[in-house]
Design a protein around this motif. Structure first.
Motif, mmCIF file in Angstrom:
data_model
loop_
_atom_site.group_PDB
_atom_site.id
_atom_site.type_symbol
_atom_site.label_atom_id
_atom_site.label_comp_id
_atom_site.label_asym_id
_atom_site.label_seq_id
_atom_site.Cartn_x
_atom_site.Cartn_y
_atom_site.Cartn_z
ATOM 1 N N ASP A 19 8.788 -6.681 16.410
ATOM 2 C CA ASP A 19 10.199 -6.351 16.128
ATOM 3 C C ASP A 19 10.711 -7.159 14.947
ATOM 4 N N ILE A 20 10.279 -8.422 14.912
ATOM 5 C CA ILE A 20 10.784 -9.347 13.903
ATOM 6 C C ILE A 20 10.300 -8.967 12.514
ATOM 7 N N CYS A 21 9.114 -8.443 12.449
ATOM 8 C CA CYS A 21 8.545 -8.059 11.159
ATOM 9 C C CYS A 21 9.381 -6.932 10.558
ATOM 10 N N PRO A 22 9.934 -7.151 9.383
ATOM 11 C CA PRO A 22 10.823 -6.129 8.814
ATOM 12 C C PRO A 22 10.069 -4.909 8.295
ATOM 13 N N VAL A 23 8.760 -5.054 8.190
ATOM 14 C CA VAL A 23 7.940 -3.950 7.683
ATOM 15 C C VAL A 23 6.828 -3.659 8.686
ATOM 16 N N GLY A 24 5.882 -2.862 8.289
ATOM 17 C CA GLY A 24 4.838 -2.460 9.227
ATOM 18 C C GLY A 24 3.616 -3.356 9.227
ATOM 19 N N ARG A 48 0.656 -4.925 4.090
ATOM 20 C CA ARG A 48 2.042 -4.444 4.129
ATOM 21 C C ARG A 48 3.041 -5.598 4.187
ATOM 22 N N CYS A 49 2.526 -6.799 4.322
ATOM 23 C CA CYS A 49 3.384 -7.961 4.550
ATOM 24 C C CYS A 49 4.221 -8.299 3.320
ATOM 25 N N VAL A 50 5.479 -8.643 3.532
ATOM 26 C CA VAL A 50 6.339 -9.068 2.423
ATOM 27 C C VAL A 50 6.504 -10.587 2.403
ATOM 28 N N LEU A 51 5.743 -11.271 3.239
ATOM 29 C CA LEU A 51 5.720 -12.734 3.291
ATOM 30 C C LEU A 51 7.086 -13.364 3.554
ATOM 31 N N CYS A 52 7.839 -12.723 4.415
ATOM 32 C CA CYS A 52 9.149 -13.286 4.749
ATOM 33 C C CYS A 52 9.015 -14.476 5.692
ATOM 34 N N THR A 53 7.853 -14.654 6.268
ATOM 35 C CA THR A 53 7.513 -15.731 7.222
ATOM 36 C C THR A 53 8.345 -15.730 8.501
ATOM 37 N N PRO A 80 0.792 -1.234 0.000
ATOM 38 C CA PRO A 80 0.000 0.000 0.000
ATOM 39 C C PRO A 80 0.833 1.297 0.000
ATOM 40 N N VAL A 81 2.102 1.196 0.361
ATOM 41 C CA VAL A 81 2.957 2.381 0.481
ATOM 42 C C VAL A 81 2.243 3.480 1.277
ATOM 43 N N ASP A 82 1.760 3.101 2.432
ATOM 44 C CA ASP A 82 1.080 4.074 3.286
ATOM 45 C C ASP A 82 1.995 4.534 4.416
ATOM 46 N N CYS A 83 3.251 4.780 4.071
ATOM 47 C CA CYS A 83 4.248 5.186 5.064
ATOM 48 C C CYS A 83 3.782 6.323 5.982
ATOM 49 N N PRO A 84 3.081 7.307 5.448
ATOM 50 C CA PRO A 84 2.715 8.407 6.341
ATOM 51 C C PRO A 84 1.876 7.980 7.545
ATOM 52 N N ILE A 85 1.167 6.862 7.429
ATOM 53 C CA ILE A 85 0.393 6.423 8.593
ATOM 54 C C ILE A 85 0.900 5.100 9.154
ATOM 55 N N CYS A 86 2.108 4.714 8.738
ATOM 56 C CA CYS A 86 2.636 3.427 9.194
ATOM 57 C C CYS A 86 3.608 3.651 10.346
ATOM 58 N N ASP A 87 3.414 2.873 11.403
ATOM 59 C CA ASP A 87 4.263 3.037 12.586
ATOM 60 C C ASP A 87 5.697 2.600 12.345
ATOM 61 N N LYS A 88 5.891 1.766 11.322
ATOM 62 C CA LYS A 88 7.236 1.262 11.064
ATOM 63 C C LYS A 88 8.076 2.308 10.336
ATOM 64 N N SER A 89 7.383 3.256 9.778
ATOM 65 C CA SER A 89 8.046 4.296 9.017
ATOM 66 C C SER A 89 9.240 4.835 9.786
ATOM 67 N N LEU A 116 2.392 -3.141 17.436
ATOM 68 C CA LEU A 116 1.778 -3.186 18.763
ATOM 69 C C LEU A 116 0.622 -2.199 18.811
ATOM 70 N N ASN A 117 -0.504 -2.683 19.308
ATOM 71 C CA ASN A 117 -1.673 -1.806 19.404
ATOM 72 C C ASN A 117 -1.354 -0.531 20.152
ATOM 73 N N GLU A 118 -0.581 -0.680 21.214
ATOM 74 C CA GLU A 118 -0.373 0.507 22.045
ATOM 75 C C GLU A 118 0.584 1.505 21.394
ATOM 76 N N PHE A 119 1.316 1.050 20.394
ATOM 77 C CA PHE A 119 2.232 1.982 19.734
ATOM 78 C C PHE A 119 1.612 2.556 18.467
ATOM 79 N N ARG A 120 0.446 2.023 18.105
ATOM 80 C CA ARG A 120 -0.177 2.423 16.850
ATOM 81 C C ARG A 120 -0.492 3.918 16.855
#
Ligand SMILES: Cc1cc2nc3c(=O)[nH]c(=O)nc-3n(C[C@H](O)[C@H](O)[C@H](O)COP(=O)(O)O)c2cc1C
Ligand code: SF4
Ligand code: SF4
Ligand code: SF4
Ligand code: FES
Ligand code: FES
Lengths: 505, 425, 163
Positions: free
Chosen positions: A195-200, A145-150, A95-104, A204-208
């Motif tokens: 943490d393990i997820c390389p993307v967003g 947003r998943c890159v399916l890295c598993t 989605p390239v929604d970086c502006p609203i992504c916490d991983k940004s 965590l709900n509380e960090f959203r």
């Protein structure tokens, strides 16, 4: 050791390592998504493709082992083109929604895109969309947003063995689903997947939507939750950096890896423990003498006078750093005071426990190493002067009782603690102790690793290290540490020598 | 009539019954094999130049020799997934002459020291599996399977495992995972199955047709096998011909039979006497050929020399009435549908290829689409975990290159240049 | 409603189990078995299989959704699976699909209201030499044309064919 060439330079590396690991040790970072040092090799993202001389196709660095004489290129045209290709593929459905992504700001897709691709998308089809949802009380999943890295799936399958997530369907319809929200709620390590997820995709709900990561300062520290001494990143929001006027506080705690310790994850209890440290209400905000706030100079003056007695005692703490403890110890030694140690608070281990330790304190081992007697061994409890170092957390309840009675019966009692507790309430004087992120400190974990925790915030609310209150002449935390290492460990150590991974005793 | 190695049903339509099979000399290869040393069997198969009929043409004896020696469970697995579009040959071996496969399994098991064998059949072939199971039961009864086979001291159990609808389970490590009860996602190699295969044990996977060649090689000797077909490409091959021919079907012929002979003699020529436009010589993943290739001997090396491959030996014939754009859009859809989804370039690339091709087919193609397709192909090829990604490219790319004009016409005129075509979508 | 395997099922499942060295390998055959028994592979079936084999639901779910032959939705009494891959398409598989749509009033992926027929387009069935082909439940019908498809549907409606 074997010799290999990377980008035409020769290196000696250990046999059996993968190209990715060997390169990492040399300091060459090969981009990757699915590789994780603690998980099985999946080789699915294809981001780590490198060129190996003599091989007809680019090879995955994460799964190919080095061999003697191997010549590897990590930045050839072919490699660059391959990375670009993979990034373009990954981004097709993203989605390239970086502006609203916490991983940004700390997202591998964002980083690699700017570093290795930066090309416009040539994809002109509707993207497949899945529901974004809270998959547990703590975690949300955004499959788009998943890159399916598993990585997440492998973590839950291989490490916690709880299997709450899985991939479903196949081909471009593959996506991640949660089959067991309750399991995630109860999994003491569940939040690691964010943490393990390389993307967003997992967060965590509380960090959203809570903080943009670039408004926080990320500092490497040691978790105070138990004797495991996990390496953590403490993200603090810094008043100076911030426009929104927030107070200095810890925004979150997340995993910092320590390969030497074999630690790649942290437990949820440790992760969410930061809230304890943000408790402003109970923070001791100034030295308190007989219920009255006094200034620092006054406190020092009173302490000097009250400690000028024959029969004193200092009770150290497994909850404090080596530096705080050792300064107090030296103070006692100078005066010939008794020194004791409380027993650590223990808690039953959760299921699974992995590396979590029963002892709920970060520095139990230091006091044990010094062979200090336990507080239960205190015989004569009527002291003229008593000092107890306390911290966020607890000591063993039997020790608690003992310490309280020592404090109550002493002619003059002092408690050094960051949050006001029963100890402080029962002492003549309370000194505002810093919380762990307000200073540099070292801890010895249950596996005998001396590790260094960094200062992330300035001393708040008049908190100071114990040696300043005690009028001792240390210029820095490190000075105390060096002396401790020399006297107690018979080692010539300093912070630099400890390095980022610590020192095994 | 040429030599028959596999299709004994042509000699006796009831050969699927064990008595009939034995009458034709069946299980004599097994008897002989059990009197030989396992290594000698491997060497005999090596000498015969038998090459894998599953697609890659890897020398079978050599593959068997990779199996480690010594104690410990080992497995022999038969690949009966038969999923490559255009391929329908193994099915007839299993339904018409099942004992030859069973005999081959026992001999192979003995040669590589495996005491358990599995036949992995695609789930849609349940009706074939039933025939095969009956034959297995017969073989147990006669003592060709089970404990102490023919008093040799050798034990071999043979089980059928049904797939459940996934082309990728034809790829040998996808197959192994599927047999282990997982999704059929291929494994990284190394380790190869001979080191770490089924249930983590040394394993050899061979195609049905490959294994069915073994009994006669052992019985009649490698020299006999070498006398059939060109050098290094010996034996017979079952060619499965489909598409626009008058007499589609399976034909067991000496390896190296010219394409023209197969299409125009055995398969009865092209429907309605039409012209040949394109022919896929080895299943959908084999690069497409044209009329100028009709005199090619249909064997591994000859096809490799013209940039295609024998693959499974499945010949798909397309007459002048075929819209190549449509045909290949359909094939691209197949690869997108069958990608296991594990690795990025194949998962995303195959789906993207299909979408672009579909838009061209739908008359909505854009100017740069052809170059975009070729570029995407380049970004998949050689960058994936298993050869499915490559297969998709080897299918699509040569067709787009060879028939570029036709694709361009579609893009420009928003319609097909072929009249009288049979619609695919 | 909690699904369960009864005693006779358990016996048959044990026979399957004997073919393999571990439980996990039984995932595919157990799912096949459960689909035969319960009609399709619902989430409850997935849980039942997982529980029977003592495997994570996550595992069984990923397997059940990976393979196309496990129906995740109920299907009609007759599941018409029309091969539309290349060889069948070259010989008019599309016409068969069109004909079936017309006869049954449904599109691929749908089931008739009376629950008799489900129409699905599938990939190559390994029967290209006798194209075009339709698999009805477990049975292949080969060398088809529109007329034969009409007859086929009629026979199925009359219950004349055992598939
Ligand atoms: C995508 C893909 C599909 C395959 N499908 C089949 C198949 O259906 N049957 C088969 O025998 N081999 C198939 N193969 C080849 C197998 O991986 C393997 O090479 C073969 O079974 C080895 O047997 P052989 O040496 O006897 O040919 C496939 C390979 C790939 C990459
Ligand atoms: S959710 Fe994150 S960790 Fe899990 S597969 Fe997707 S990208 Fe990887
Ligand atoms: S295991 Fe212990 S040290 Fe590690 S994160 Fe948890 S509480 Fe902190
Ligand atoms: S190439 Fe395709 S089928 Fe093969 S592993 Fe990758 S995604 Fe799966
Ligand atoms: S990191 Fe090597 S393939 Fe993902
Ligand atoms: S293409 Fe239809 S059965 Fe092969």
């Amino acid at each position: 050791m074997i010799s290999i060439k990377i980008n035409d330079r020769e290196y000696q590396v250990e046999e059996g390592k993968t190209i990715l690991e060997a390169a990492k040790e040399i300091g060459i970072e090969i981009p990757h998504y699915c590789y994780h040092p603690a998980l099985s090799i999946a080789g699915n993202c294809r981001m780590c493709l490198v060129e190996v001389k003599g091989m007809p196709k680019p090879m995955t660095a994460c799964s190919t082992r080095v061999s003697d004489g191997m010549e590897i290129y990590t930045d050839s045209e072919l490699v660059k083109e391959a990375r670009k290709g993979v990034l373009e593929f990954i981004l097709l459905d993203h989605p390239v929604d970086c502006p609203i992504c916490d991983k940004s700001g700390e997202c591998k897709l964002q980083d690699y895109y700017f570093e290795h691709s930066a090309q416009k998308s040539r994809y002109e089809f509707p993207k497949e969309r899945h529901k974004v949802e809270k998959i547990s009380k703590k975690i949300y999943l955004n499959p788009n947003r998943c890159v399916l890295c598993t990585r997440c799936v492998r973590f839950l399958r291989e490490i916690t063995k709880t299997n709450e997530l899985t991939t479903v369907e196949r081909g471009s319809h593959s996506h991640i689903v949660c089959v067991d929200p309750e399991g995630l709620d109860n999994n003491p390590f569940a939040s690691n997947i964010s943490d393990i997820c390389p993307v967003g995709a997992l967060g965590l709900n509380e960090f959203r939507f809570k903080k943009r990561v670039w408004f926080t300062k990320k500092v490497k520290a040691i978790c105070q939750g138990c004797a495991a001494g996990c390496n953590i990143y403490v993200d603090v929001s810094n008043r100076k950096q911030l426009l929104d006027g927030d107070d200095d506080e810890i925004v979150r705690i997340h995993t910092a890896e320590n390969g030497k310790l074999g630690q790649y994850f942290i437990c949820d209890e440790g992760r969410y423990s930061y809230k304890l440290y943000n408790d402003k209400e109970n923070r001791v905000k100034a030295p308190v003498l007989d219920g009255e706030e006094v200034d620092f100079e006054k406190a020092v003056e009173v302490l000097k006078e009250k400690a000028n007695v024959r029969k004193g005692v200092v009770i150290l703490s497994p909850l404090h750093s080596i530096e705080e403890n050792y300064a107090a110890y030296l103070f006692a030694r100078e005066r010939g005071f008794d020194v004791f140690r409380p027993s650590s608070f223990r808690k039953d281990l959760p299921e699974p426990a992995l590396f979590i330790e029963e002892k709920k304190s970060p520095n139990d081992r230091m006091l044990k190493l010094m062979k200090l007697p336990k507080v239960s061994e205190i015989e004569e409890i009527d002291y003229d002067f008593a000092l107890f170092l306390h911290n966020v957390g607890k000591v063993h309840s039997k020790s608690e009782v003992r310490i309280l009675s020592v404090l109550k019966r002493a002619t003059f009692s002092v408690v050094f603690e960051p949050m006001l507790t029963d100890f402080g309430k029962n002492a003549n004087m309370v000194l505002p102790a810093p919380i762990f992120v307000e200073e540099n400190g070292c801890y010895i974990n249950g596996k005998n690793f001396v590790q260094h925790s960094n200062k992330a915030l300035d001393y708040m609310y008049g908190a100071k290290p114990i040696w300043e209150f005690l009028g001792m002449d240390f210029k820095s935390e490190e000075e105390v540490f060096i002396q401790f290492a020399k006297e107690q460990l018979d080692k010539d150590l300093n912070y630099q020598k400890l390095g980022t991974e610590g020192f095994e005793l | 009539m040429s030599e028959i190695v596999l299709f004994k049903q042509l000699l006796d339509p009831e050969v699927r019954n064990i008595e009939n099979y034995i009458k034709l000399g069946g299980y004599e290869g097994l008897k002989k094999a059990l009197s030989m040393q396992p290594d000698d069997i491997v060497n005999e198969v090596k000498r015969s130049n038998l090459r894998g009929r599953g697609g890659a043409g890897f020398p079978t004896g050599l593959k068997w020799s990779f199996m480690p020696k010594g104690e410990g469970q080992k497995y022999f697995v038969c690949n009966a997934d038969e999923g490559e579009p255009g391929t329908f040959k193994d099915r007839y071996i299993m339904s018409e002459n099942p004992h030859q496969l069973i005999e081959g399994m026992v001999i192979g098991g003995y040669a590589i020291d495996a005491t358990v064998g599995y036949i992995y059949i695609r789930g849609e072939f349940e009706f074939v599996a039933k025939i095969l199971q009956k034959a297995i039961d017969e073989a147990y009864e006669k003592g060709f399977l089970g404990k102490n086979i023919l008093n040799s001291g050798f034990d071999f159990d043979l089980y059928i495992h049904l797939g459940a609808g996934a082309y990728i389970c034809g790829e040998e490590t996808g197959l192994i995972n599927s047999l282990e009860g997982k999704t059929g996602q291929p494994r990284l190699k190394p380790p190869f199955p001979a080191q770490y295969g089924l249930f983590g044990k040394p394993t050899t996977v061979n195609n049905v047709e490959t294994i069915a060649c073994v009994p006669d090689i052992i019985k009649k000797g490698s020299d006999w096998f070498l006398s059939i077909g060109p050098d290094k490409n010996n034996g017979t091959k079952i060619y499965a011909v489909s598409g626009h021919v008058n007499n589609p079907g399976v034909f067991e012929l000496p390896m190296g039979t010219p394409l023209r002979e197969i299409i125009y003699e055995h398969a009865g020529g092209i429907i309605g006497g039409k012209k040949l436009k394109a022919v896929i010589p080895g299943g959908s993943s084999a690069p497409v050929l044209g009329p100028e290739h009709l005199d090619i001997p249909m064997d591994f090396d000859s096809l490799k020399n013209v940039g295609s491959m024998l693959g499974s030996g499945a010949i798909i014939v397309m007459s002048e009435d075929t819209c190549i754009v449509e045909a290949y859009t359909r094939l691209a859809k197949f690869y997108a549908h069958e990608s296991c989804g594990q690795c990025t370039p194949c998962r995303e690339g195959t789906a993207w290829l299909y979408k672009i091709l579909k838009r061209i087919e739908d008359g909505e193609g854009k100017k740069g689409d052809i170059d975009l397709i070729l570029d995407i192909c380049g970004k998949i090829m050689g960058r994936t975990i298993c050869p499915l990604g490559d297969a998709a490219v080897m299918c699509v790319k040569p067709a787009v290159e060879r028939f570029r004009e036709e694709f361009e016409y579609h893009i420009e005129h928003k319609k097909c240049m072929v009249e009288n075509k049979i619609p695919i979508f | 409603m909690a699904l369960r395997f009864d005693e006779s099922d358990v016996k048959k499942l044990e026979e399957i189990r004997a073919k393999y060295p571990n439980n996990q390998a039984c995932t595919l055959p157990f799912l096949h078995y459960a689909q035969d028994k319960f009609g399709y592979v619902s989430m409850d079936v997935i849980k039942l299989v997982a529980q029977t084999l003592n495997l994570p639901v996550a595992h069984v779910l990923s397997v059940a959704t990976f393979y196309t032959m496990y129906n995740k939705k109920p299907v009609g009494k007759y599941h018409l699976q029309v091969c539309t891959n290349i060889s069948c398409s070259l010989l008019g598989a599309r016409k068969l699909v069109d004909k079936l749509e017309e006869l049954l009033g449904i599109k691929p992926g749908e089931t008739t209201e009376d629950g008799m027929f489900t129409l699905t387009e599938v990939e190559c069935l390994g029967s290209c030499g006798t194209a075009p082909v339709i698999q009805v439940n477990e049975t292949y019908f080969e060398n088809l044309d529109e007329k034969k498809v009409e007859d086929l549907i009629e026979s199925l409606r009359k219950g004349e064919l055992d598939v």
